[in-house]
Write an enzyme that holds these catalytic residues in place. Structure first.
Site, PDB file in Angstrom:
ATOM      1  N   THR A 141      -8.213   2.777 -12.236  1.00 46.29           N
ATOM      2  CA  THR A 141      -7.264   1.768 -11.771  1.00 46.29           C
ATOM      3  C   THR A 141      -7.864   0.366 -11.834  1.00 46.29           C
ATOM      4  O   THR A 141      -7.154  -0.606 -12.128  1.00 46.29           O
ATOM      5  CB  THR A 141      -6.816   2.098 -10.336  1.00 46.29           C
ATOM      6  OG1 THR A 141      -6.205   3.398 -10.320  1.00 46.29           O
ATOM      7  CG2 THR A 141      -5.814   1.079  -9.812  1.00 46.29           C
ATOM      8  N   ASP A 164      -9.769  -5.630 -11.803  1.00 43.65           N
ATOM      9  CA  ASP A 164      -8.883  -5.861 -10.654  1.00 43.65           C
ATOM     10  C   ASP A 164      -8.946  -4.641  -9.739  1.00 43.65           C
ATOM     11  O   ASP A 164      -8.498  -3.551 -10.111  1.00 43.65           O
ATOM     12  CB  ASP A 164      -7.450  -6.094 -11.133  1.00 43.65           C
ATOM     13  CG  ASP A 164      -6.506  -6.509 -10.006  1.00 43.65           C
ATOM     14  OD1 ASP A 164      -6.877  -6.378  -8.827  1.00 43.65           O
ATOM     15  OD2 ASP A 164      -5.383  -6.958 -10.309  1.00 43.65           O
ATOM     16  N   ALA A 198     -18.105   0.836  -5.749  1.00 48.58           N
ATOM     17  CA  ALA A 198     -18.819   1.363  -6.908  1.00 48.58           C
ATOM     18  C   ALA A 198     -19.878   2.382  -6.537  1.00 48.58           C
ATOM     19  O   ALA A 198     -20.365   3.126  -7.410  1.00 48.58           O
ATOM     20  CB  ALA A 198     -19.458   0.207  -7.684  1.00 48.58           C
ATOM     21  N   GLN A 199     -20.240   2.455  -5.243  1.00 47.31           N
ATOM     22  CA  GLN A 199     -21.235   3.439  -4.795  1.00 47.31           C
ATOM     23  C   GLN A 199     -20.628   4.821  -4.550  1.00 47.31           C
ATOM     24  O   GLN A 199     -21.334   5.765  -4.229  1.00 47.31           O
ATOM     25  CB  GLN A 199     -21.937   2.955  -3.518  1.00 47.31           C
ATOM     26  CG  GLN A 199     -22.963   1.856  -3.746  1.00 47.31           C
ATOM     27  CD  GLN A 199     -22.325   0.548  -4.154  1.00 47.31           C
ATOM     28  OE1 GLN A 199     -21.423   0.052  -3.456  1.00 47.31           O
ATOM     29  NE2 GLN A 199     -22.761  -0.035  -5.257  1.00 47.31           N
ATOM     30  N   ALA A 252      -5.558  -2.105  -6.238  1.00 47.81           N
ATOM     31  CA  ALA A 252      -4.930  -0.830  -5.862  1.00 47.81           C
ATOM     32  C   ALA A 252      -5.881   0.358  -5.962  1.00 47.81           C
ATOM     33  O   ALA A 252      -5.440   1.504  -5.867  1.00 47.81           O
ATOM     34  CB  ALA A 252      -3.706  -0.577  -6.741  1.00 47.81           C
ATOM     35  N   ALA A 253      -7.177   0.099  -6.111  1.00 50.18           N
ATOM     36  CA  ALA A 253      -8.121   1.208  -6.307  1.00 50.18           C
ATOM     37  C   ALA A 253      -8.133   2.162  -5.116  1.00 50.18           C
ATOM     38  O   ALA A 253      -8.135   3.382  -5.280  1.00 50.18           O
ATOM     39  CB  ALA A 253      -9.519   0.657  -6.567  1.00 50.18           C
ATOM     40  N   GLY A 254      -8.147   1.612  -3.898  1.00 55.64           N
ATOM     41  CA  GLY A 254      -8.155   2.474  -2.718  1.00 55.64           C
ATOM     42  C   GLY A 254      -6.882   3.275  -2.567  1.00 55.64           C
ATOM     43  O   GLY A 254      -6.911   4.438  -2.145  1.00 55.64           O
ATOM     44  N   LYS A 275       0.817  -1.214   0.000  1.00 55.16           N
ATOM     45  CA  LYS A 275       0.000   0.000   0.000  1.00 55.16           C
ATOM     46  C   LYS A 275       0.853   1.266   0.000  1.00 55.16           C
ATOM     47  O   LYS A 275       0.511   2.248  -0.652  1.00 55.16           O
ATOM     48  CB  LYS A 275      -0.962  -0.004   1.188  1.00 55.16           C
ATOM     49  CG  LYS A 275      -2.021  -1.094   1.123  1.00 55.16           C
ATOM     50  CD  LYS A 275      -3.058  -0.941   2.211  1.00 55.16           C
ATOM     51  CE  LYS A 275      -3.946   0.264   1.980  1.00 55.16           C
ATOM     52  NZ  LYS A 275      -4.744   0.175   0.749  1.00 55.16           N
ATOM     53  N   GLY A 276       1.963   1.249   0.730  1.00 55.16           N
ATOM     54  CA  GLY A 276       2.823   2.423   0.728  1.00 55.16           C
ATOM     55  C   GLY A 276       3.451   2.671  -0.623  1.00 55.16           C
ATOM     56  O   GLY A 276       3.417   3.784  -1.155  1.00 55.16           O
ATOM     57  N   ALA A 277       4.023   1.615  -1.202  1.00 55.96           N
ATOM     58  CA  ALA A 277       4.646   1.748  -2.519  1.00 55.96           C
ATOM     59  C   ALA A 277       3.625   2.113  -3.581  1.00 55.96           C
ATOM     60  O   ALA A 277       3.899   2.925  -4.470  1.00 55.96           O
ATOM     61  CB  ALA A 277       5.347   0.439  -2.878  1.00 55.96           C
ATOM     62  N   ASN A 278       2.423   1.528  -3.487  1.00 60.03           N
ATOM     63  CA  ASN A 278       1.377   1.862  -4.454  1.00 60.03           C
ATOM     64  C   ASN A 278       1.030   3.350  -4.393  1.00 60.03           C
ATOM     65  O   ASN A 278       0.899   4.019  -5.430  1.00 60.03           O
ATOM     66  CB  ASN A 278       0.109   1.051  -4.174  1.00 60.03           C
ATOM     67  CG  ASN A 278       0.282  -0.431  -4.401  1.00 60.03           C
ATOM     68  OD1 ASN A 278       1.261  -0.887  -4.985  1.00 60.03           O
ATOM     69  ND2 ASN A 278      -0.675  -1.209  -3.923  1.00 60.03           N
TER      70      ASN A 278
END
Length: 278
Positions: free
Chosen positions: A254, A218, A194-195, A221-223, A37-40
């Site tokens: 993403t 996929d 999606a909401q 990494a959306a968040g 998460k950090g690298a993303n």
């Protein structure tokens, strides 16, 4: 900006549907991608135009170079990523045909991340895939502080009081609300897939937005992409409604691509996407 966070190598299995407990499924295939998460979030900010330094840790093993490859290639500063006596973090990810995921993480080197120097950076971001001490130090640093409180776990209220922007999904929001007054925070973004998402200032909703319709493949990494885009937009001074809409669009875009870091859009990708969905 400085991101204090995790570095993983993701092992991704594509499946028709996510398995039930005790069930064995056959995957369509398995791929390897840089993640964490950090690298993303560091790479997401970099691709959207920010100058980024990552504070993290990797092991002295072959996975480290693979996990850092995209960050290095795209100009994220890695001088504060240290080599420690633990294996590079890994994530075992299953992705179904609708883009839904299950993720199991082995923290490895991420469990030894520490932080003490913000170099006077304007923005400091962190996640909960690193130790509590590193989270607390990052949020106590000068500048605009951003906490993506994921994966879900309790965060001491004294740490939350130092956060300028808290980014959480609905489940994480519910967990933290049991022990802390989130309405006291300057800004809280709550995502609902999606909401869409909502942004609150001291408990008052100031913006809501829905992502453009997409065919998700996929959601890994959306968040991370959402949090990065929202933080940058707010720091740049965009109004809350525009900043939130932009972040939702980045998150949606993403999900249309496979992998964590490979899926993260550039600023030009985002501009084209927004033009197509105007």
């Amino acid at each position: 900006m400085t991101v204090v966070g995790s570095v993983n190598l993701d092992l991704v299995a594509r499946v028709a549907r996510l398995p039930s407990p005790g069930e064995t499924l056959t995957a369509h295939g398995v791929t390897r991608h840089p993640g964490g998460k950090g690298a993303n979030q560091a790479l997401a900010c970099r691709r959207l135009g920010a100058t980024v330094r990552l504070v993290g840790a990797v092991g002295a093993d072959p996975l480290a170079d693979e996990a850092l490859a995209l960050l290095r290639a795209e100009g994220v500063e890695l001088s504060a990523v240290t080599e420690v006596d633990a294996p590079t973090g890994t994530a075992m990810i299953q992705v179904d045909d609708d883009g839904e995921t299950t993720i199991v993480i082995d923290a490895g080197a991420n469990g030894l991340v520490s932080f003490s120097d913000s170099r006077g950076t304007d923005v400091v971001m962190t996640v909960l895939e690193v130790p509590d001490d590193a989270v607390a130090a990052a949020m106590a640093a000068p500048g605009f502080t951003v906490l993506n409180a994921a994966p879900a776990r309790d965060v001491p209220e004294e740490v939350l009081r130092t956060v300028d922007l808290l980014s959480v999904n609905a489940d994480e929001h519910a967990l933290l609300s049991r022990t802390a007054d989130l309405d006291a925070l300057p800004a809280v973004a709550v995502t609902r897939g999606a909401q869409g998402a909502s942004l609150y200032r001291h408990g008052v909703e100031t913006a809501t937005a829905e992502p453009p319709p997409v065919e998700a493949v996929d959601g890994t990494a959306a968040g991370d992409a959402f949090t990065a885009a929202l933080a940058l937009a707010l720091v740049e001074g965009l109004p809350d409604d525009e900043a939130l809409a932009r972040a939702c669009a980045v998150g949606a875009l993403t999900t249309t691509r496979v992998g964590a870091q490979p899926a993260l859009p550039t600023a030009s990708d985002l501009d084209a996407f927004l033009e197509d969905h105007a």
